[in-house]
Design an enzyme around this catalytic site. Structure first.
Site, PDB file in Angstrom:
ATOM      1  N   CYS A   1      46.191  41.886  36.045  1.00 60.51           N
ATOM      2  CA  CYS A   1      46.101  40.509  36.039  1.00 60.51           C
ATOM      3  C   CYS A   1      47.186  39.948  35.937  1.00 60.51           C
ATOM      4  O   CYS A   1      48.313  39.724  35.064  1.00 60.51           O
ATOM      5  CB  CYS A   1      45.323  40.006  34.602  1.00 60.51           C
ATOM      6  SG  CYS A   1      45.159  38.091  34.575  1.00 60.51           S
TER       7      CYS A   1
ATOM      8  N   ASP B   1      46.845  34.163  41.058  1.00 59.01           N
ATOM      9  CA  ASP B   1      46.245  35.639  40.810  1.00 59.01           C
ATOM     10  C   ASP B   1      45.759  36.137  41.936  1.00 59.01           C
ATOM     11  O   ASP B   1      45.457  35.832  42.974  1.00 59.01           O
ATOM     12  CB  ASP B   1      45.243  35.775  39.622  1.00 59.01           C
ATOM     13  CG  ASP B   1      45.155  37.080  38.951  1.00 59.01           C
ATOM     14  OD1 ASP B   1      45.682  37.202  38.050  1.00 59.01           O
ATOM     15  OD2 ASP B   1      44.393  37.829  39.599  1.00 59.01           O
TER      16      ASP B   1
ATOM     17  N   SER C   1      53.474  44.994  40.901  1.00 58.55           N
ATOM     18  CA  SER C   1      52.699  45.121  39.814  1.00 58.55           C
ATOM     19  C   SER C   1      53.166  46.457  38.815  1.00 58.55           C
ATOM     20  O   SER C   1      52.491  46.371  37.730  1.00 58.55           O
ATOM     21  CB  SER C   1      51.350  44.892  39.660  1.00 58.55           C
ATOM     22  OG  SER C   1      50.936  43.750  40.214  1.00 58.55           O
TER      23      SER C   1
ATOM     24  N   HIS D   1      40.333  36.625  36.295  1.00 59.99           N
ATOM     25  CA  HIS D   1      39.879  37.970  35.278  1.00 59.99           C
ATOM     26  C   HIS D   1      39.300  37.386  33.874  1.00 59.99           C
ATOM     27  O   HIS D   1      38.563  38.147  33.107  1.00 59.99           O
ATOM     28  CB  HIS D   1      41.004  38.882  34.756  1.00 59.99           C
ATOM     29  CG  HIS D   1      41.832  39.322  35.974  1.00 59.99           C
ATOM     30  ND1 HIS D   1      42.497  38.760  36.806  1.00 59.99           N
ATOM     31  CD2 HIS D   1      41.425  40.740  36.611  1.00 59.99           C
ATOM     32  CE1 HIS D   1      43.139  39.585  37.824  1.00 59.99           C
ATOM     33  NE2 HIS D   1      42.151  40.923  37.600  1.00 59.99           N
TER      34      HIS D   1
END
Length: 622
Positions: free
Chosen positions: A385, A366, A327, A372
């Site tokens: 997210c 996710d 991420s 989310h």
């Protein structure tokens, strides 16, 4: 008639014969004397200089003098590599009648290991017979005395006082400073052998190798008069060597130590770069190793132990480790979406906890099981997210995504001034066709959008790319060396970082929007790195990441405690601070650390404190 009797002697004839012979002998003698005189005149007058030179060479030899290797300092003047006096036992082969007997005799006086013997034998094959070949380094005072009192029965054996390389920081700077070691045969063929005629060591890795020509210096020579046993009687003439230049690094030992202490027993890497000048403030690969063990030849047992160590202490993770960035790529992907006009900051999508392509039953999960909810770009970065970035990557397409991230430096070398950097991997449709002879699938674009799949990056690349982000597209090639100092004139020459091709900036607001989201990652109430904000006196812009090591089935649940340590996710963090005027861009990876926010970001915080605040103790933050 009677004949006269024949006379037995004729005195007159005999006198004539004798006179003739004497004259001939005299002429021959005179001629020989003349020839001798002419020869003597030729030798002593005409050829005087020639034979003087020959005579001179019989008693005078030319010996090389090794230059003093340059020192290495950190940015504050802390010594990272120095030269310490040490005694070594060396042998001149041409003065030894029986080498085996000499080695046996030496072994009765001091300890000579089999590794020492093997190295000596290899050197014996490569070196010329009149050159001194080291057998043992770093002799103790007792060993020097033992050899000295038996010197008369060891022709060709010498005790030499030389400068030996030493690294005071040991493992702390092993991967960035590197070390010197014995010159190998391949290296001897590649270098200027005459300039290394008195040198036994050469840089092997790190700064020591990359700046070898600068650190080594130029060899000197001396004419010495020797006796029949080769012992030096006096020095007739000397040309001093030129010492190697000193190096001042951008490395801050205090920041380096803060990182190492923060890692503790964990494996991983950290790179910290100053975005203002490209200086590498810290470069840590954990675990490290003791570089001093390699200087004079590490034993086979010790080297095998390092090579077989599962933690791979010799592997430079900071430069050569290729990891899925996870991420931590999301700010870059988000900026690609804004700058290309694919999305706007206010655009939202609904995240139910999974993402699905049309016509495909597979669900791309996710990290948050229940999702989310409605998510825009800011929330997507702050709360990391996955679904938002699955959708954004799908809209961008792999070609546009790959092109933009490669401009940042993903999939490219940074150009750092240390040899051995690995190239990361930013996949594209063309890359897969060329490398794997396979077509690109839409699902692979989704995975690439969250820094997984084929995407790989080194900690160094992540730090350099973060520095470019902090500078709004203005990137510099990282530089470990700050200045080169001439020790004779005490003049330092700065090493200026080369500017990389800047990224086009369509809107400063787009860049600031991403940076604001990264600030909220650390200082926001829902930020994934909010735990490091406690007590902080400056603002940090950051992004956490988690990279899978093993795949998890679609319907399976990831339970960290049930996995063996080396199968757990890697923890990542990148960021820069202070956010308004960046002084430091940092990337951290903790192998199998799990959560980037819980494990990797505290390591970065300690380094930022040590460098930005000048806090030499690097206060521990939970």
């Amino acid at each position: 008639m009677r004949r006269k009797p024949h006379l037995l002697k004729d005195p007159i004839q005999e006198r004539h014969l004798f006179r003739t012979r004497a004259i001939v002998a005299g002429v021959v003698a005179v001629l020989l004397l003349l020839l001798l005189a002419m020869r003597m005149a030729f030798l002593q007058v005409t050829s005087h200089s020639h034979f003087t030179t020959l005579s001179h060479n019989n008693r005078v030899s030319i010996q090389p003098i090794a230059p003093i290797r340059g020192l290495i300092f950190d940015r504050n003047g802390v010594v990272l590599a120095e030269n310490l006096p040490a005694f070594s036992l060396e042998i001149v082969p041409e003065r030894v009648d029986d080498m085996d007997a000499t080695l046996a005799a030496v072994s009765t006086l001091i300890e000579v290991s089999q590794d020492d013997r093997d190295r000596f034998r290899e050197e014996l094959k490569r070196r010329r017979r009149f050159e001194e070949i080291p057998l043992r380094f770093r002799l103790t005072d007792e060993e020097v005395a033992a050899v000295a009192v038996n010197r008369h029965r060891l022709p060709g054996v010498e005790i030499k006082s030389r400068l030996a390389r030493h690294y005071p920081m040991g493992p702390l700077t092993s991967h960035v400073v590197g070390y010197v070691g014995r010159i190998s045969e391949d290296e001897l063929n590649a270098i200027d052998a005459s300039n290394y005629s008195a040198t036994n060591h050469i840089g092997k890795v790190g700064v020591e190798r990359s700046y070898e020509e600068v650190l080594h210096g130029t060899v000197g020579y001396q004419q010495v008069e020797t006796n029949a046993r080769g012992r030096i009687l006096r020095v007739l003439e000397r040309t001093l060597p030129t010492p190697g230049k000193n190096l001042w690094l951008n490395i801050d030992v205090h920041a380096q130590r803060a990182a190492a202490e923060a890692f503790g027993e964990e494996r991983g890497a950290l790179v910290a770069v100053d975005p203002r000048d490209g200086g590498v403030v810290a470069l840590v690969s954990m675990p490290g190793f003791d570089p001093n063990a390699f200087v004079n030849g590490i034993s086979t047992k010790e080297y095998r132990a390092l090579m077989n160590d599962p933690d791979q202490p010799l592997f430079n993770r900071a430069l050569r480790g290729r990891y899925p960035p996870g991420s931590t790529t999301k700010p870059f992907v988000g900026l690609a979406g804004l700058e290309s006009g694919t999305i706007r900051p206010e655009d939202r999508i609904f995240c139910p906890g999974w993402y699905q392509l049309k016509g495909d039953d597979h669900r791309y999960r996710d990290w948050k099981k229940h999702g989310h909810g409605w998510t825009d770009l800011n929330k997507g970065v702050v709360e990391s997210c996955d679904v938002f970035f699955y959708d954004l990557a799908h809209k961008l397409g792999i070609d546009a995504l790959s092109d933009y991230l490669m401009r940042f430096g993903f999939g490219e070398v940074t150009g750092i001034d240390i040899i051995g950097e690995s190239r990361g991997l930013m996949p594209s449709r063309e890359w897969k066709r060329r490398a794997l002879q396979q077509a690109w699938y839409p699902g692979e674009t989704l995975i690439a959008g969250i820094g997984q799949g084929f995407v790989l990056a080194t900690p160094l690349q992540l730090a350099a790319n973060t520095a470019t982000l902090a500078s709004h597209g203005r990137g510099l090639e990282p530089r470990v060396v700050r200045e080169i100092e001439d020790p004779l004139e005490s003049v330092r020459t700065p090493v200026v970082a080369t500017a990389r091709e800047p990224l086009p900036v369509h809107s400063e607001e787009n860049w600031q929007h991403i940076i604001d989201a990264m600030i909220e990652v650390v200082h926001g109430v829902r930020g994934t790195a909010r735990r490091i904000a406690a007590g902080i006196t400056y603002q940090v812009a950051g992004k956490t990441g988690t990279a899978q090591v093993v795949g998890i089935a679609q319907d399976a649940k990831y339970v960290e405690e049930e996995l063996e340590k080396r199968l757990r996710d890697h923890a990542l963090f990148l960021g820069f601070a202070p956010a308004d005027r960046p002084q430091l861009a940092v990337s951290v990876i903790v192998e199998n650390g799990g959560s980037g926010g819980a494990v990797a970001s505290p390591v970065a915080r300690r380094v930022m404190d040590a460098y930005i605040l000048g806090n030499r103790e690097a206060i521990t933050h939970e």
